[in-house]
Design an enzyme around this catalytic site. Structure first.
Site, short mmCIF file in Angstrom:
data_model
loop_
_atom_site.label_atom_id
_atom_site.label_comp_id
_atom_site.label_asym_id
_atom_site.label_seq_id
_atom_site.Cartn_x
_atom_site.Cartn_y
_atom_site.Cartn_z
CE LYS A 44 48.46 -7.52 -13.45
NZ LYS A 44 49.35 -6.36 -13.17
CB SER A 69 58.60 -3.60 -15.19
OG SER A 69 58.32 -3.89 -16.55
CG LEU A 72 49.13 -6.52 -18.52
CD1 LEU A 72 48.73 -6.38 -20.00
CD2 LEU A 72 47.86 -6.51 -17.68
CB CYS A 127 49.15 -1.63 -19.15
SG CYS A 127 50.51 -2.74 -18.74
CG ASN A 190 48.16 2.44 -14.13
OD1 ASN A 190 49.02 2.01 -13.37
ND2 ASN A 190 47.49 1.67 -14.96
C1 DHB Z 1 50.86 -3.67 -15.25
C2 DHB Z 1 51.17 -2.44 -14.75
C3 DHB Z 1 50.23 -1.45 -14.81
O1 DHB Z 1 50.45 -0.21 -14.31
C4 DHB Z 1 49.00 -1.70 -15.39
O2 DHB Z 1 48.10 -0.73 -15.44
C5 DHB Z 1 48.70 -2.94 -15.87
C6 DHB Z 1 49.64 -3.94 -15.81
C7 DHB Z 1 51.85 -4.75 -15.21
O3 DHB Z 1 53.03 -4.49 -15.45
O4 DHB Z 1 51.45 -5.89 -14.94
#
Ligand code: DHB
Length: 308
Positions: A44, A69, A72, A127, A190
């Site tokens: 991650k 959504s 992160l 992200c 992504n």
């Molecule tokens: C998240 C979503 C993404 O597409 C990414 O590249 C990094 C984090 C997220 O929402 O955790």
């Protein structure tokens, strides 16, 4: 069928692996990837500190794809720095994905993670789910400046995870920047940011954060992913290896990414939907397809998409 591949001098036992974000937050999830047929372990995206992420529900899967959504959620880089040496005992490359809410965050994570020598670092420029933070990947000069700083710190092969682009000029300026900076690989794409999925029966959105807006993944984004892989491959060729990501649900989908020029393929939505067994299924499907078509290896068909 030999499905191994080499990216930036690193050998992958098979050319398919998880996409960052999919089942790769916790130590248990990362170890399950180690034990699976995934050709690598991708973490991650990590930030300096632990993050709970956005309120739930924050991931929703439907027949055409998925929307998320997550915000992160991750353990923070010190935890991943502790876990990475264990992950390296599984006999496949470990790719550390780093992210941040600002350039100093990226540099801090890069410094600490470089110290434990993952096989590769994937810098997430894309992200889409942090309120008030535009994707850095949509600002080519900000991306260049960040990558040049990171290059001074990172001593393992370093690549980028890019958002989808929709304009030929954006492919061109991004390709030029990546060649100037000399990134070692690129992961394309992504999620398609800021989509909206509606439940017509309930007359409401399907995820809670950000009024229901989120990144789209899965089958519905495959044509966007293939366009990005192909456009970059035509501009850059093999000087920067491409990992294709987006819409891979079957061995045929993997084959399409390879025809467009991908050296490896990542699995996001299908992995979340199916669990780590997806790798074995896809490996078998791709192997059978290549055999039926008479290809002896990936390099016999990679990039060979015909034009009319
Ligand atoms: C998240 C979503 C993404 O597409 C990414 O590249 C990094 C984090 C997220 O929402 O955790």
């Amino acid at each position: 069928m030999d499905l191994s591949t080499t990216i930036a001098g690193v050998r992958f036992p098979t050319c398919l692996m998880n996409a960052s974000g999919a089942l790769c937050v916790t130590k248990a999830e990362l170890e399950a990837l180690g034990q699976s047929r995934s050709g690598a372990i991708v973490t991650k995206s990590m930030t300096p500190a632990f993050r709970q992420g956005n309120p739930e529900p924050r991931y929703y899967s439907f027949p055409g794809g998925s929307i998320n959504s997550m915000g992160l959620p991750n353990l923070g880089y010190p935890a991943y720095a502790d876990i990475i040496p264990t992950l390296q005992t599984f006999g496949k490359p470990v790719i550390a994905s780093i992210a941040g809410l600002s350039p100093p965050d990226f540099l801090e994570a890069a410094r600490a993670i470089t110290a434990v020598s993952p096989d590769l670092i994937e810098v997430n420029l894309s992200c889409p789910n942090i309120a008030g933070k535009p994707q850095i990947g949509y600002d080519v000069e900000a991306s260049r400046a960040l990558l040049l700083e990171l290059k001074k710190i990172v001593t393992v092969p370093m690549g980028v995870k890019l958002p989808p682009y929709f304009d030929p000029v954006h492919y061109e300026i991004t390709a030029r920047m990546l060649l100037d900076v000399k990134v070692d690989f690129m992961t394309v794409i992504n999620s398609v940011g800021n989509g909206l999925v509606v439940d017509p029966e309930e007359e409401r959105v399907v995820i809670k954060p950000r009024y229901g807006f989120g990144g789209l993944g899965g089958a519905m984004i495959k044509p966007v992913a293939l366009a990005n892989v192909r456009a970059f491959w035509k501009l850059i060729g093999d000087s920067i290896p491409i990992i294709g990501t987006g819409g891979v649900v079957s061995g045929t989908d993997m084959f399409e990414h390879i025809l467009c020029g991908a050296k490896a393929v990542q699995i996001g939505t299908a992995l979340v939907d199916e669990g780590v067994g997806v790798f074995q299924r896809l490996e078998k499907e791709l192997g059978e397809l290549l055999q039926r078509k008479g290809y002896a290896s990936l390099s016999d068909c990679r990039g060979r998409l015909q034009e009319l």
